[in-house]
Design a protein around this motif. Sequence first.
Motif, PDB file in Angstrom:
ATOM      1  N   ALA A 140       0.827  -1.204   0.000  1.00 21.97           N
ATOM      2  CA  ALA A 140       0.000   0.000   0.000  1.00 21.97           C
ATOM      3  C   ALA A 140       0.862   1.255   0.000  1.00 21.97           C
ATOM      4  N   THR A 188      -7.002  -3.630  -0.363  1.00 18.90           N
ATOM      5  CA  THR A 188      -7.347  -2.292   0.122  1.00 18.90           C
ATOM      6  C   THR A 188      -8.178  -2.368   1.402  1.00 18.90           C
ATOM      7  N   SER A 216      -5.780  -3.037   4.221  1.00 20.51           N
ATOM      8  CA  SER A 216      -5.066  -1.798   4.564  1.00 20.51           C
ATOM      9  C   SER A 216      -5.941  -0.890   5.412  1.00 20.51           C
ATOM     10  N   TYR A 217      -7.206  -0.775   5.026  1.00 25.07           N
ATOM     11  CA  TYR A 217      -8.125   0.075   5.785  1.00 25.07           C
ATOM     12  C   TYR A 217      -8.241  -0.398   7.232  1.00 25.07           C
TER      13      TYR A 217
END
Length: 372
Positions: free
Chosen positions: A35, A117, A120-121
């Motif tokens: 990321a 993603t 990562s969040y």
Amino acid sequence: MTSLLLKHKANLPDFQQWFTSFSENEAQGDVMRWAKKSRNRIVHESDLELHSSCRVIWIGDWYRRSEVEATFPPRMTIGEVINAVQSSRGTPPYGVVTVKRRWVDKALPSWELLDATADSYMELNSLLRIGHAAAGVERCDIDSGDFECVTSALPNVSGRLPCMHAAQSELSGHFSVTDGCILEEESEEIEIDLARGAENVRSYGLPELPQGDAVACVSGYMEIARKVMNKEGSHVTMAVCFKGDAVVHVQGMHFGDQRIKMLTFERLANLVESLRADGVLIVGEIWVGTQTAKEKELGTVLIPARDRLDREEALAVYALTRDGRHEYLTSSVERTSEGEVICGEPIVCDTVMGNTLIPIQRKWKEMESRGI
């Protein structure tokens, strides 16, 4: 986000302690390193180098399942891909086929892009929660904005947000091989009425929800289910997902036939990954049948209980945890001529774990191989 935190570190209590812990642990994972590099690449160099593929999954029954990866033009819709798969040769004459579109970045080939993603969040959300806690701030005072699920409350999510899981379903489609029927996924969110729920608990004489992990809660959920069954005469099938001793998700499950039932539990397995759940408990009505002498001799069941003439009704509560522990209780259901429903005393089921949890076991093994 990490750059902003570093810029304002002088104003953040205990910054060095919690940010250093994040930098040396969570930030060193494959996804978080990807990321960070991807952010720099997109801002300063070029876009992600995306590759599109499709997974075509055939499900014959609970045990027979195969998966192949196929390449289709990136701009083909899921519907168009399904049409192409349906017209191709080599598909078995029965079962259900699921087509899943998969987008990956060349720099992180083992992760689907939305999976990466979302992961990562979750890590960054956890980092912000820790930072707020260190400052003694229970809730961020920034306005939440227009998104219902991403709020300034910084929820203690154990996995993806509901919207992230819903987005994944947009990348898949299903059809029945036998008749070519397209099988649509449907879900509905129901707002819980706490006052009404409390009143139902009182009127049904229900005990408090049991405490502990999925396996430890089986007997407690059976006690509740029997009271509901005696009162209502029926019980919906429910799945309860746990992370340790905490319940992280509860959902009703509806299926009219075996095709939908298999897909429903496949979808539950995907939800288990989304939530990072390590325990699943199922409550619902089942059909039971007695093995014939020949079936006992062969060590199998030739005719499913649902298709037997001597089938009997029962209530079942069973659970499985990621570390392999399981528990299975059944309670016979008797219906009197006056319409009264009587649930028998719970009996421990010594047979192997129910077929419905096979997709969950498979998902945990897959997660283990990916280091999740």
